[in-house]
Design a protein around this motif. Structure first.
Motif, PDB file in Angstrom:
ATOM      1  N   GLU A  53       0.871  -1.692  -0.115  1.00  0.00           N
ATOM      2  CA  GLU A  53       0.044   0.248   0.250  1.00  0.00           C
ATOM      3  C   GLU A  53       0.928   1.007  -0.135  1.00  0.00           C
ATOM      4  OE1 GLU A  53      -2.760  -0.116   2.880  1.00  0.00           O
ATOM      5  OE2 GLU A  53      -4.248  -1.672   2.532  1.00  0.00           O
ATOM      6  N   VAL A  54       0.201   1.982  -1.318  1.00  0.00           N
ATOM      7  CA  VAL A  54       1.162   3.079  -1.104  1.00  0.00           C
ATOM      8  C   VAL A  54       0.090   4.688  -0.726  1.00  0.00           C
ATOM      9  CG1 VAL A  54       2.558   4.662  -2.918  1.00  0.00           C
ATOM     10  CG2 VAL A  54       2.870   2.245  -2.599  1.00  0.00           C
ATOM     11  N   ALA A  55       0.798   5.459  -0.209  1.00  0.00           N
ATOM     12  CA  ALA A  55       0.574   6.516  -0.328  1.00  0.00           C
ATOM     13  C   ALA A  55       0.845   8.030  -0.933  1.00  0.00           C
ATOM     14  CB  ALA A  55       0.476   7.401   0.831  1.00  0.00           C
ATOM     15  N   ILE A  56       0.394   9.156  -1.571  1.00  0.00           N
ATOM     16  CA  ILE A  56       0.922  10.079  -2.144  1.00  0.00           C
ATOM     17  C   ILE A  56       0.592  11.336  -1.888  1.00  0.00           C
ATOM     18  CG2 ILE A  56       0.570  11.236  -4.427  1.00  0.00           C
ATOM     19  CD1 ILE A  56      -0.716   8.869  -5.709  1.00  0.00           C
ATOM     20  N   LEU A  57       1.794  12.020  -1.317  1.00  0.00           N
ATOM     21  CA  LEU A  57       1.891  13.264  -0.928  1.00  0.00           C
ATOM     22  C   LEU A  57       1.806  14.129  -2.337  1.00  0.00           C
ATOM     23  CD1 LEU A  57       4.402  13.086   2.051  1.00  0.00           C
ATOM     24  CD2 LEU A  57       1.723  12.635   2.355  1.00  0.00           C
ATOM     25  N   LEU A  58       0.647  14.619  -3.062  1.00  0.00           N
ATOM     26  CA  LEU A  58       0.286  15.702  -3.110  1.00  0.00           C
ATOM     27  C   LEU A  58       1.236  17.020  -3.766  1.00  0.00           C
ATOM     28  CD1 LEU A  58      -3.224  14.496  -4.581  1.00  0.00           C
ATOM     29  CD2 LEU A  58      -0.646  14.000  -5.966  1.00  0.00           C
ATOM     30  N   GLY A  59       2.024  17.022  -5.069  1.00  0.00           N
ATOM     31  CA  GLY A  59       2.456  19.054  -5.086  1.00  0.00           C
ATOM     32  C   GLY A  59       1.582  19.314  -4.776  1.00  0.00           C
ATOM     33  N   ALA A  60       1.571  21.118  -4.695  1.00  0.00           N
ATOM     34  CA  ALA A  60       0.373  21.703  -4.797  1.00  0.00           C
ATOM     35  C   ALA A  60      -0.241  22.060  -5.966  1.00  0.00           C
ATOM     36  CB  ALA A  60       0.785  23.544  -4.766  1.00  0.00           C
ATOM     37  N   PRO A  61      -1.624  22.733  -5.828  1.00  0.00           N
ATOM     38  CA  PRO A  61      -2.418  22.268  -6.681  1.00  0.00           C
ATOM     39  C   PRO A  61      -2.822  23.327  -8.249  1.00  0.00           C
ATOM     40  CG  PRO A  61      -3.689  22.850  -4.805  1.00  0.00           C
ATOM     41  CD  PRO A  61      -2.278  22.477  -4.759  1.00  0.00           C
ATOM     42  N   GLY A  62      -2.499  23.190  -9.209  1.00  0.00           N
ATOM     43  CA  GLY A  62      -2.649  24.308 -10.293  1.00  0.00           C
ATOM     44  C   GLY A  62      -1.326  24.093 -10.859  1.00  0.00           C
ATOM     45  N   ASN A  63      -0.466  23.673 -11.164  1.00  0.00           N
ATOM     46  CA  ASN A  63       0.456  23.901 -11.750  1.00  0.00           C
ATOM     47  C   ASN A  63       0.791  22.405 -12.510  1.00  0.00           C
ATOM     48  OD1 ASN A  63       2.687  22.890 -10.728  1.00  0.00           O
ATOM     49  ND2 ASN A  63       2.203  23.223  -8.826  1.00  0.00           N
ATOM     50  N   THR A  95      -2.452  16.716  -0.348  1.00  0.00           N
ATOM     51  CA  THR A  95      -1.263  17.894  -0.949  1.00  0.00           C
ATOM     52  C   THR A  95      -0.447  18.036   0.475  1.00  0.00           C
ATOM     53  OG1 THR A  95      -1.159  19.227  -2.350  1.00  0.00           O
ATOM     54  CG2 THR A  95      -3.773  19.777  -0.659  1.00  0.00           C
ATOM     55  N   GLY A  96       0.214  18.293   0.065  1.00  0.00           N
ATOM     56  CA  GLY A  96       1.513  18.685   0.788  1.00  0.00           C
ATOM     57  C   GLY A  96       1.991  19.738   0.486  1.00  0.00           C
ATOM     58  N   GLU A  97       1.844  20.740  -0.591  1.00  0.00           N
ATOM     59  CA  GLU A  97       1.820  21.855  -1.668  1.00  0.00           C
ATOM     60  C   GLU A  97       3.237  22.542  -1.090  1.00  0.00           C
ATOM     61  OE1 GLU A  97      -0.053  24.309   1.348  1.00  0.00           O
ATOM     62  OE2 GLU A  97      -1.803  24.040   1.405  1.00  0.00           O
ATOM     63  N   PHE A  98       4.059  20.678  -1.990  1.00  0.00           N
ATOM     64  CA  PHE A  98       5.920  21.005  -1.656  1.00  0.00           C
ATOM     65  C   PHE A  98       6.240  21.534  -0.917  1.00  0.00           C
ATOM     66  CE2 PHE A  98       4.859  21.400  -6.410  1.00  0.00           C
ATOM     67  CZ  PHE A  98       4.439  19.826  -6.789  1.00  0.00           C
ATOM     68  N   ALA A  99       5.380  21.380   0.845  1.00  0.00           N
ATOM     69  CA  ALA A  99       6.468  22.616   1.514  1.00  0.00           C
ATOM     70  C   ALA A  99       7.240  21.268   3.134  1.00  0.00           C
ATOM     71  CB  ALA A  99       5.032  23.242   2.368  1.00  0.00           C
ATOM     72  N   ARG A 100       7.294  21.396   3.381  1.00  0.00           N
ATOM     73  CA  ARG A 100       8.033  20.353   4.654  1.00  0.00           C
ATOM     74  C   ARG A 100       7.448  20.047   5.701  1.00  0.00           C
ATOM     75  NH1 ARG A 100      13.801  19.514   6.821  1.00  0.00           N
ATOM     76  NH2 ARG A 100      14.510  19.768   4.363  1.00  0.00           N
TER      77      ARG A 100
END
Length: 355
Positions: free
Chosen positions: A196-206, A234-239
């Motif tokens: 099982e895998v989770a995805i931390l998505l980047g910021a939306p809109g790009n 989404t993790g918004e590309f932020a730590r």
């Protein structure tokens, strides 16, 4: 299979309108983004043959880069090593070339501010714009003003949804779908093809988020149907956000097998969350994209399984592309760069190459 590509340009990058150019040269050094750091290599300038944008077609007039006002618009706060290296690369290359009137702005992750920043650069007489866009849509006010004054626009690391040559000169960046596929290959290897895998998505809109997700999912579906993607947020590309989302993930699924983080900052946030939850290095396989020094060190320490590079050192290639345009050469719609790959086999030896 390890696909380790040298990311260096010694002297001028070869930018072809059609075909493919690769380099095996390697340059190393401590600078995070400047001329001594590993430079980008052109993988494949793309676009229909004969359809490149020329200065005549765009309607601009030639100017001297050394004396003209050149604007660079950074999108995000420079707390992220990618953005630090990217901006430094632009500044260092401008200094190396003797570009005396470089103006740099930072939108601080606010899209309205980035639009205002670029409009102000145009008002200040910018003859060339290099933009790292926060979002892919919503650029119409800038594009209209730039077109009216025949100001060429080079976008780096993210695309804008606009018309080639009429609205922008070219996009220089990675193949984000391929990055997602390569990250999936690493995850498949890490999990032995199931889990099982989770995805931390980047910021939306790009386009970066969309394409890195697309590539990962397509590759997993095609090559490892026993891997199930059970979580996406989404993790918004932020730590900090990556840490928060991973903490939520662990509460809902403490036995998650793998985490695909769409950039290194989120991956490092995930590591912090896993440590806080009492996990040991390697309990959860993490694969990410960027190639920051912190993430490569994470591989050495056993917390991160692998990293696909996304090279932020755009300065040399961006200005070489501008110079070719001003000399009358045709510039393709996209200039795709090659990216290296880090894993346990090369991470320790490659720390000096990371940014």
């Amino acid at each position: 299979m390890l696909r380790y590509r040298a990311a260096a340009l010694l002297g001028a990058a070869t930018l072809l309108v059609s075909g493919c150019a690769k380099s095996e040269n390697t340059a190393t050094g401590p600078a995070p983004g400047g001329s001594d750091a590993p430079q980008q290599v052109v993988e494949s300038p793309t676009g229909p043959a004969g359809a490149g944008c020329t200065i005549a077609r765009q309607g601009a007039t030639a100017f001297d880069l050394k004396t003209a006002v050149v604007g660079f618009s950074q999108s995000e706060k420079e707390a992220n090593p990618f953005r630090i290296a990217e901006t430094q690369s632009i500044k260092d290359e401008a200094a190396r070339l003797g570009i005396a009137n470089l103006k740099v702005t930072n939108a601080q992750s606010q899209f309205a501010k980035q639009i205002s920043d670029v409009q102000q650069l145009i008002a200040q007489g910018a003859r060339l714009l290099v933009i790292a866009p926060l979002n892919s849509d919503g650029w119409e006010p800038v594009l209209q003003q730039a077109a009216a004054k025949k100001v060429p626009i080079i976008t780096i690391d993210r695309r804008i949804n606009a018309r080639h040559c009429a609205d922008f000169l070219t996009f220089i960046g990675s193949d984000f779908v391929e990055q997602g596929r390569r990250a999936a290959d690493q995850m498949i290897e890490a999990l032995g093809g199931k889990g099982e895998v989770a995805i931390l998505l980047g910021a939306p809109g790009n386009n970066v988020t969309t394409e890195r997700t697309q590539g990962f999912k397509e590759q997993v579906a095609a090559k490892a149907p026993d891997i199930e993607i059970t979580f996406e947020q989404t993790g918004e590309f932020a730590r900090e956000k990556g840490q928060q989302v991973t903490e939520q993930l662990i509460q809902s699924n403490p036995d998650i097998d793998g985490i695909y983080a769409e950039n290194d900052e989120m991956a490092l946030g995930a590591v912090t969350a896993l440590k806080g939850a009492g996990k040991q290095a390697g309990d959860v396989k993490i694969v990410s994209i960027d190639g920051t020094r912190g993430a490569v060190q994470g591989i050495v320490d056993g917390w991160i399984f692998g990293v696909i590079e996304s090279n932020p050192r755009f300065g040399r290639l961006a200005f070489e592309t501008a110079a070719k345009f001003l000399n009358g050469e045709a510039i393709p719609e996209k200039v795709v760069i090659s990216d290296r790959e880090y894993d346990a086999a090369n991470a320790e030896a490659s720390l000096g190459q990371a940014y």
